[in-house]
Write an enzyme that holds these catalytic residues in place. Structure first.
Site, mmCIF file in Angstrom:
data_model
loop_
_atom_site.group_PDB
_atom_site.id
_atom_site.type_symbol
_atom_site.label_atom_id
_atom_site.label_comp_id
_atom_site.label_asym_id
_atom_site.label_seq_id
_atom_site.Cartn_x
_atom_site.Cartn_y
_atom_site.Cartn_z
ATOM 1 N N CYS A 127 -2.083 30.779 59.507
ATOM 2 C CA CYS A 127 -2.201 29.556 58.706
ATOM 3 C C CYS A 127 -3.659 29.382 58.300
ATOM 4 O O CYS A 127 -4.537 29.328 59.158
ATOM 5 C CB CYS A 127 -1.742 28.333 59.498
ATOM 6 S SG CYS A 127 -2.089 26.790 58.619
ATOM 7 N N ASN A 191 1.344 35.225 54.367
ATOM 8 C CA ASN A 191 1.073 33.794 54.380
ATOM 9 C C ASN A 191 0.323 33.461 53.088
ATOM 10 O O ASN A 191 0.135 34.340 52.242
ATOM 11 C CB ASN A 191 0.239 33.440 55.618
ATOM 12 C CG ASN A 191 0.494 32.002 56.083
ATOM 13 O OD1 ASN A 191 0.600 31.101 55.253
ATOM 14 N ND2 ASN A 191 0.579 31.802 57.375
ATOM 15 N N GLY A 243 5.881 33.630 46.415
ATOM 16 C CA GLY A 243 6.276 33.304 45.045
ATOM 17 C C GLY A 243 7.650 33.782 44.636
ATOM 18 O O GLY A 243 7.904 34.004 43.461
#
Lengths: 303, 265
Positions: A127, A191, A243
């Site tokens: 993250c 990520n 995406g």
């Protein structure tokens, strides 16, 4: 026609999962969640985290930036309040976990292994909105740390382990290999990409945290390349993320070596995207006369 | 909530940069409450990727109406949509205003496009509960004053302020609020009577001022907040507001309407 794929010990009815942080049981009001191959839940930490200050999201060209900062109520709340809501779900539930070091990852893995409704663990080493432990950098930016965290988790759980890596590295192959060597059953790529946007009227960054993670169609070619590179370096399955908006994107990822895919930002744009992708995959296979979706994996034709 | 394709019945320019869009959709007409919102998709491509949250302005027997201001790419695309086209939306979302405890005297403070959800609220308070409703509308300039006639036809008393003094009181709507409260007898707004309720929607600075004014006098106040959102349903955690009890709540799911006493502002 066979849409099933295998990730570690998990047999998925189809290769379409929803990505961590982009899905909640709320979407069950809009479609039948049992159609999904698997659900990856929002990342949890040992203790509660309040997340980053507002603004946390902003739109960019064909993408979005976020700096949520892993807001969650901690592992106990997850076990007591979040998991029971998915008790009847007829799909795999994957818990996403993040710790400040290998001991916290181990502890989370240990506790979640006892939960009947957790079928696999996704290790969020990447993250971009938080730093781990005392270090300035992410675990996913240090190959040795990747190896050690995966190995520690492997020793404390019998569950399938998926290691979610960061794209913000020089050579993704090195990190994919480290996860494989540590005993990961699969890797998830990628990520979000670290990005930034500025409001030219206020001259302030668009995000309260200044930088954030970029996702959406804008990053698809970048993620696709990471999947392709990694697929040449490792033998464990890869879950493609980045995406994916429709079945065409999913097919591209599979052709480049992904065994499954995760739908993220598209959930916000069109909550039904994951189920539409499953249907689209089915129709694509039918049209191309392919009897098993697994035949797409790595089947890109070069030259 | 549902994800649906609602038919645009009309989409008209009604002031400088303001548009009204009416959508025919029985489901939304039936269950939407004042203060709730919808997440609309402004284009089918990736041009504007995320949905835009729009407050519901009016709830009609056959659909809903939105009043919106063109502020960026998304709302500009929305303003180009024509009657007969379908709009992809998710709704109704959020909690809406709490009118169960509607007071005898209800004061609505609207700043700019903040009038949009307050019109539905005024209708609810007048039509269903026949409560007294005072409306303070604050606008930048004369041409930005919206909904004055609608509030009047609902039987509300309306006061106007403009930043430049081109219409009504020269100054802010919050000053109108102070003036109105000064004319109220203390027993009407003392906390133990709870006979006055203030509802506000508008720019953050205005909401903070309204909060300070009401807090000082012990008057309960509900504010409708605006925040950038991605999902609109409480999944992404992208629209936090800090709470007094610690931590955050989400404007989309826990709001957009909050009691000011709960907010850590």
């Amino acid at each position: 026609m066979n849409l099933g794929v295998k990730i570690g010990k998990l047999k998925l009815k189809n290769p379409v999962m929803v990505a961590s942080g982009t899905w909640g049981a709320e979407y069950g009001e809009l479609y039948d969640i049992n159609k999904l191959g698997a659900i990856v839940l929002k990342t949890i930490t040992l203790e509660e985290r309040t997340g980053n200050p507002s603004p946390r999201v902003c739109e960019t060209a064909s993408g979005m930036l976020n700096s949520i900062g892993l807001e969650n109520k901690g592992v106990e709340d997850f076990i007591n309040n979040k998991l029971p809501k998915l008790r009847g779900a007829k799909t795999h539930v994957i818990a996403s976990i993040a710790g400040s070091g290998k001991n916290e990852f181990k502890e989370l893995a240990r506790r979640l292994s006892r939960c009947e409704r957790v079928n696999a663990l996704e290790l969020n080493l990447s993250c971009p909105n938080i730093s781990y432990g005392s270090g300035e950098d992410l675990i996913a930016h240090n190959e040795k740390a990747v190896y050690e965290v995966v190995k520690a988790v492997k020793r404390s759980t019998g569950l399938t382990i998926i290691t979610k890596l960061s794209p913000n590295v020089t050579d993704i192959k090195v990190f994919a290999k480290a996860a494989e060597a540590g005993g990961s059953d699969a890797i998830a790529l990628t990520n979000t990409f670290i990005g930034m946007a500025v409001d030219i009227n206020t001259k302030k960054p668009m995000l309260g945290n200044v930088t954030g993670g970029l996702s959406g169609p804008a990053v698809k070619p970048l993620s696709l390349r990471a999947v392709w590179e990694a697929s040449k370096a490792i033998d464990i399955p890869i879950i493609g993320i980045g995406g994916i908006m429709d079945y065409r994107d999913a097919v591209e990822f599979m052709l480049c070596g992904a065994s499954a895919i995760q739908v993220g930002t598209a959930n916000f744009v069109n909550p039904r995207a994951p189920v539409e992708i499953i249907k689209g995959l089915e129709e694509y296979l039918k049209k191309k006369n392919i009897n098993s979706v697994s035949k797409l994996i790595g089947a890109v034709k070069l030259g | 909530m549902r994800q649906l394709k609602a038919e645009i019945l009309s989409n008209k320019k009604v002031g400088s940069g303001f548009y009204r869009m009416k959508l025919g959709e029985n489901y939304l007409a039936k269950i939407t409450r004042a203060g709730q919102f919808v997440e609309v998709r402004c284009s089918s491509g990736a041009e504007t990727l995320l949905r835009r949250p729009l407050g519901v302005h009016r709830i009609w027997p056959d659909g809903i109406e939105m009043l919106y201001e063109v502020v960026g790419k998304g709302t500009a695309l929305l303003s180009e949509k024509k009657a007969g086209e379908k709009l992809d939306m998710i709704g109704p979302l959020g909690n809406g205003f709490d009118t169960d405890l509607a007071s005898d005297i209800n004061i609505l403070v609207a700043g700019g496009i903040g009038v949009a959800p307050l019109t539905a609220l005024a209708e609810n308070l007048r039509a269903r509960q026949n409560k007294k409703v005072h409306v303070m509308i604050g606008a930048r300039t004369r041409s930005h004053i919206m909904c004055k006639e609608e509030f009047k036809s609902l039987g509300c008393s309306v006061k106007i302020s403009t930043d430049d003094g081109s219409r009504g009181y020269k100054g802010f709507a919050t000053e109108l609020l102070i003036n109105l409260l000064a004319t109220c007898k203390p027993e009407t707004y003392l906390p133990q009577f709870r006979r006055v309720m203030v509802y506000a929607c508008g720019p953050m600075e205005m909401l903070r001022a309204v909060r300070a004014i009401t807090l000082k006098r012990g008057i309960p106040c509900q504010v409708s907040l605006e925040e950038r959102m991605a999902c609109g349903v409480g999944v992404c955690l992208g629209c936090p507001v800090k709470m007094k009890t610690g931590g955050y709540k989400m404007v989309c799911k826990d709001g957009p309407v909050f009691n000011t006493e709960d907010l850590a502002w």
